[in-house]
Design a protein around this motif. Structure first.
Motif, PDB file in Angstrom:
ATOM      1  N   THR A 214       0.862  -1.063  -0.096  1.00  0.00           N
ATOM      2  CA  THR A 214       0.168  -0.163  -0.140  1.00  0.00           C
ATOM      3  C   THR A 214       0.970   1.332  -0.124  1.00  0.00           C
ATOM      4  N   LEU A 215       1.747   1.249   0.799  1.00  0.00           N
ATOM      5  CA  LEU A 215       2.877   2.496   1.058  1.00  0.00           C
ATOM      6  C   LEU A 215       3.573   2.560  -0.401  1.00  0.00           C
ATOM      7  N   GLU A 216       3.982   1.619  -0.885  1.00  0.00           N
ATOM      8  CA  GLU A 216       4.596   1.676  -2.312  1.00  0.00           C
ATOM      9  C   GLU A 216       3.774   2.158  -3.221  1.00  0.00           C
ATOM     10  N   TYR A 217       2.509   1.637  -3.276  1.00  0.00           N
ATOM     11  CA  TYR A 217       1.730   2.083  -4.304  1.00  0.00           C
ATOM     12  C   TYR A 217       1.312   3.501  -4.265  1.00  0.00           C
ATOM     13  N   ILE A 218       1.240   4.218  -2.785  1.00  0.00           N
ATOM     14  CA  ILE A 218       0.860   5.640  -2.835  1.00  0.00           C
ATOM     15  C   ILE A 218       1.987   6.218  -3.163  1.00  0.00           C
ATOM     16  N   ARG A 219       3.170   6.089  -2.936  1.00  0.00           N
ATOM     17  CA  ARG A 219       4.488   6.770  -3.261  1.00  0.00           C
ATOM     18  C   ARG A 219       4.572   6.808  -4.978  1.00  0.00           C
ATOM     19  N   SER A 220       4.374   5.730  -5.425  1.00  0.00           N
ATOM     20  CA  SER A 220       4.598   5.281  -6.910  1.00  0.00           C
ATOM     21  C   SER A 220       3.697   6.343  -7.694  1.00  0.00           C
ATOM     22  N   ASN A 221       2.445   6.584  -6.996  1.00  0.00           N
ATOM     23  CA  ASN A 221       1.647   7.653  -7.607  1.00  0.00           C
ATOM     24  C   ASN A 221       1.596   9.098  -7.326  1.00  0.00           C
ATOM     25  N   GLY A 222       3.084   9.512  -6.686  1.00  0.00           N
ATOM     26  CA  GLY A 222       3.346  10.831  -6.397  1.00  0.00           C
ATOM     27  C   GLY A 222       2.305  11.597  -5.132  1.00  0.00           C
ATOM     28  N   LYS A 223       1.992  10.590  -4.447  1.00  0.00           N
ATOM     29  CA  LYS A 223       0.993  11.098  -3.280  1.00  0.00           C
ATOM     30  C   LYS A 223       1.913  11.208  -2.060  1.00  0.00           C
ATOM     31  N   LYS A 224       1.513  11.823  -1.193  1.00  0.00           N
ATOM     32  CA  LYS A 224       2.259  11.889   0.332  1.00  0.00           C
ATOM     33  C   LYS A 224       1.919  10.909   1.225  1.00  0.00           C
ATOM     34  N   VAL A 225       2.748  10.273   1.998  1.00  0.00           N
ATOM     35  CA  VAL A 225       2.420   9.595   3.118  1.00  0.00           C
ATOM     36  C   VAL A 225       2.924  10.289   4.462  1.00  0.00           C
ATOM     37  N   ARG A 226       1.920  10.068   5.587  1.00  0.00           N
ATOM     38  CA  ARG A 226       2.335  10.490   6.826  1.00  0.00           C
ATOM     39  C   ARG A 226       1.970   9.260   7.806  1.00  0.00           C
ATOM     40  N   PHE A 227       2.676   9.262   8.754  1.00  0.00           N
ATOM     41  CA  PHE A 227       2.723   8.201   9.740  1.00  0.00           C
ATOM     42  C   PHE A 227       2.319   9.216  11.062  1.00  0.00           C
ATOM     43  N   ILE A 228       1.082   8.929  11.687  1.00  0.00           N
ATOM     44  CA  ILE A 228       0.594   9.875  12.922  1.00  0.00           C
ATOM     45  C   ILE A 228       0.199   8.946  13.979  1.00  0.00           C
TER      46      ILE A 228
ATOM     47  N   LEU B  45      10.361  -0.846   5.953  1.00  0.00           N
ATOM     48  CA  LEU B  45       9.763   0.191   5.263  1.00  0.00           C
ATOM     49  C   LEU B  45      10.681   1.563   5.001  1.00  0.00           C
ATOM     50  N   THR B  46      10.559   2.346   3.917  1.00  0.00           N
ATOM     51  CA  THR B  46      11.306   3.323   3.682  1.00  0.00           C
ATOM     52  C   THR B  46      10.760   4.594   4.252  1.00  0.00           C
ATOM     53  N   ILE B  47      11.416   5.387   5.112  1.00  0.00           N
ATOM     54  CA  ILE B  47      10.726   6.455   5.815  1.00  0.00           C
ATOM     55  C   ILE B  47      11.680   7.890   5.857  1.00  0.00           C
ATOM     56  N   GLN B  48      11.001   9.037   5.610  1.00  0.00           N
ATOM     57  CA  GLN B  48      11.749  10.244   5.737  1.00  0.00           C
ATOM     58  C   GLN B  48      11.154  10.589   7.148  1.00  0.00           C
ATOM     59  N   LEU B  49      12.104  11.438   7.810  1.00  0.00           N
ATOM     60  CA  LEU B  49      11.795  11.836   9.131  1.00  0.00           C
ATOM     61  C   LEU B  49      10.620  12.891   9.113  1.00  0.00           C
ATOM     62  N   GLU B  50      10.338  13.553   8.044  1.00  0.00           N
ATOM     63  CA  GLU B  50       9.233  14.612   8.030  1.00  0.00           C
ATOM     64  C   GLU B  50       8.073  14.326   7.810  1.00  0.00           C
ATOM     65  N   GLU B  51       7.888  12.795   7.439  1.00  0.00           N
ATOM     66  CA  GLU B  51       6.745  11.934   7.424  1.00  0.00           C
ATOM     67  C   GLU B  51       6.008  11.460   8.646  1.00  0.00           C
ATOM     68  N   VAL B  52       6.850  11.776   9.709  1.00  0.00           N
ATOM     69  CA  VAL B  52       6.452  11.082  11.143  1.00  0.00           C
ATOM     70  C   VAL B  52       5.968  12.267  11.965  1.00  0.00           C
ATOM     71  N   VAL B  53       4.799  11.987  12.680  1.00  0.00           N
ATOM     72  CA  VAL B  53       4.310  12.773  13.868  1.00  0.00           C
ATOM     73  C   VAL B  53       3.992  11.663  14.986  1.00  0.00           C
ATOM     74  N   THR B  54       4.659  12.098  15.836  1.00  0.00           N
ATOM     75  CA  THR B  54       4.297  11.306  17.277  1.00  0.00           C
ATOM     76  C   THR B  54       3.669  12.278  18.311  1.00  0.00           C
ATOM     77  N   ALA B  55       2.878  11.712  19.143  1.00  0.00           N
ATOM     78  CA  ALA B  55       2.163  12.514  20.183  1.00  0.00           C
ATOM     79  C   ALA B  55       3.415  13.041  21.310  1.00  0.00           C
ATOM     80  N   LEU B  56       4.314  12.388  21.402  1.00  0.00           N
ATOM     81  CA  LEU B  56       5.602  12.440  22.144  1.00  0.00           C
ATOM     82  C   LEU B  56       6.211  13.697  21.667  1.00  0.00           C
TER      83      LEU B  56
END
Length: 275
Positions: free
Chosen positions: A31-45, A65-76
């Motif tokens: 699913t994540l690969e499909y989203i990225r391959s279509n030029g859409k943004k991914v966020r992990f919340i 998984l391949t992750i960029q730091l700016e894609e990540v939001v944690t409550a901490l």
């Protein structure tokens, strides 16, 4: 069903949605690969109160998984940001795991062990929760400290069931002190939603929230104009949905059904709901 062009930003909860414990859930990688391959943004919340953004990124990478730091939001992370923005001179008594203090220090917020000197009590997930910690926290609040809670989750899914989460500890302190919680940082609050919008750089109606909890993930969308998709790999079962006032836009069994690109059309329709 959802089409990739329907949204610009796909935001995923972690526990119960992307993984449980050290196991990726079905469809996560594809699913994540499909989203990225279509030029859409991914966020992990995530509402995690013991994961920094860096630790969250490392954990996801260990799972493949391949992750960029700016894609990540944690409550901490947002808890530290909250103090940095609102109370940079705060003196914080922490009820939580070691990672909570580490994140506050990372954002130059002072933590103290003497509750009499505290301006705030910050509560997160606390594996060493004890009678003494309740007593210290309630005494700080009696003397005027504000009660801040990293997330509102009472439990967290793990491979063999569930464990107590932040709100379990926060409620004990709230009852003991007789003082209502002053601020909750995590989903579904306005504070969390505003930070998600900032890093998404798009309109609310172009964001899809995918998560396993009605009262946090789906409520985040319902309260702030994001579309929502409930995935049934975590806390909520299909039988829970009619009992709740919180209604997702879509319901899927697992992430492999988000776009139904590997399922027969008639099967994917079994789990699609427009409520």
């Amino acid at each position: 069903m959802i089409k990739i062009e329907d949204y610009d930003v796909y935001s995923f909860d972690l526990d119960g949605t992307i993984y449980i414990g050290d196991r990726l859930l079905p469809g996560a990688v594809e699913t994540l690969e499909y989203i990225r391959s279509n030029g859409k943004k991914v966020r992990f919340i995530t509402n995690s109160s013991n994961l920094s953004r860096e630790e969250c990124k490392e954990r996801l990478e260990r799972l493949g998984l391949t992750i960029q730091l700016e894609e990540v939001v944690t409550a901490l992370y947002l808890a530290g940001l909250y103090f940095k923005e609102q109370y940079p001179a705060a003196r914080v008594y922490v009820v939580g795991d070691d990672q909570v203090k580490a994140e506050l220090h990372r954002q130059c917020i002072e933590t103290i062990d003497d509750p009499a000197k505290a301006t705030h009590v910050l509560v997160g997930h606390d594996r060493a929760f004890s009678y003494d910690r309740i007593q210290h926290a309630m005494n700080a609040i009696y003397q005027g400290a504000k009660l801040i809670v990293i997330n509102p989750d009472p439990i967290c899914p793990v491979p063999n069931g569930y464990i107590p989460d932040t709100m379990t500890f926060a409620k004990a302190i709230e009852v003991a002190s007789g003082r209502a919680i002053d601020q909750i940082i995590g989903k579904p609050t306005h504070y969390y939603a505003d930070r998600l919008l900032e890093i998404s750089e798009t309109d609310p109606n172009r964001i899809l929230i995918v998560g396993d909890r009605l009262e946090t993930d789906i409520m985040l969308g319902q309260a702030h104009g994001f579309a929502t998709c409930l995935v049934l790999t975590g806390v909520v079962s299909k039988q829970d949905i009619p009992k709740s006032r919180i209604k997702p836009d879509y319901v899927i069994e697992n992430l492999s059904e988000l776009f139904a690109f590997e399922l027969p059309l008639e099967k994917s329709h079994l789990f699609e709901q427009h409520l």
